[in-house]
Write an enzyme that holds these catalytic residues in place. Sequence first.
Site, mmCIF file in Angstrom:
data_model
loop_
_atom_site.group_PDB
_atom_site.id
_atom_site.type_symbol
_atom_site.label_atom_id
_atom_site.label_comp_id
_atom_site.label_asym_id
_atom_site.label_seq_id
_atom_site.Cartn_x
_atom_site.Cartn_y
_atom_site.Cartn_z
ATOM 1 N N HIS A 151 83.847 87.576 106.176
ATOM 2 C CA HIS A 151 85.017 88.442 106.349
ATOM 3 C C HIS A 151 85.965 87.866 107.394
ATOM 4 C CE1 HIS A 151 86.778 92.601 107.546
ATOM 5 N NE2 HIS A 151 87.486 92.061 106.568
ATOM 6 N N HIS A 177 71.452 87.476 107.630
ATOM 7 C CA HIS A 177 72.147 87.550 106.344
ATOM 8 C C HIS A 177 73.366 88.468 106.447
ATOM 9 C CE1 HIS A 177 72.632 87.933 101.937
ATOM 10 N NE2 HIS A 177 72.905 89.200 102.219
ATOM 11 N N GLU A 178 73.191 89.629 107.061
ATOM 12 C CA GLU A 178 74.311 90.550 107.196
ATOM 13 C C GLU A 178 75.397 89.973 108.092
ATOM 14 O OE1 GLU A 178 74.565 92.852 105.161
ATOM 15 O OE2 GLU A 178 72.504 92.763 104.456
ATOM 16 N N HIS A 215 77.775 87.940 106.136
ATOM 17 C CA HIS A 215 78.874 88.678 105.515
ATOM 18 C C HIS A 215 80.010 88.911 106.516
ATOM 19 C CE1 HIS A 215 76.948 89.232 101.727
ATOM 20 N NE2 HIS A 215 75.971 89.992 102.192
#
Length: 233
Positions: free
Chosen positions: A114, A106-107, A110
């Site tokens: 980006h 999940h991270e 991100h």
Amino acid sequence: MRGIGSYGLFYDPTFIILIPAMLLSLYAQSKVASTFKKYSGYRNSRGYTGKDVAEMILRQAGIYDVRVEHVSGRLTDHYDPRSKVLKLSDAVYNNQSIAAVGVAAHECGHAIQHNTGYTFLKIRHAIFPVVNISSKLAFPIILLGLIANIFFLKLGIILFAAVVLFQLVTLPVEFNASNRAIGILESNAYLSYEEIVPAKKVLSAAALTYVAAAAASISSLLRLLLIAGRRND
């Protein structure tokens, strides 16, 4: 997996507006804690740690300038776009559980957002400085408005509305990161077919906390608008 929120500021009959959101928040916090704890006890069949999966996903996505580091705490995992560091918590970094792999992916979602310029993430980053200030000023200005002048109450409501906007923008960012994570874990067989379902449950429980935070802030904003309306009468 972090947010900005508020439940309300003072008691009056309009407090009842906050109750559903408060109950949802309590449920969401309990759900994410119990789900993460449950699937932290299941070792993934590949034997990958959260750090392993994070590094593999980033490299596969062609991202070589993001570091994966350990951060203390429980569920303190996050991606820092300013320093390009993906930080994984105690229960994720060196853990081989299904939950750890899901959170790490999940991270990474991100970090990929980006890297690819995901629209809602760009909006969130753009408004964050304003929201960071408004979230600190909203409460004292609203309190001043309740004591002194309706002008300050209205100003405080505008500042608080910026916080609500931030949380609404956060929702698609979090949902998209989770969808990316599940897709990557499944298509690259970082988890087996049977392990994908519990990974989805972990990420769905985490997403519910953001929904609850948004609901709480919307309820608080609605309540403030009702109070301001009564002051104008």
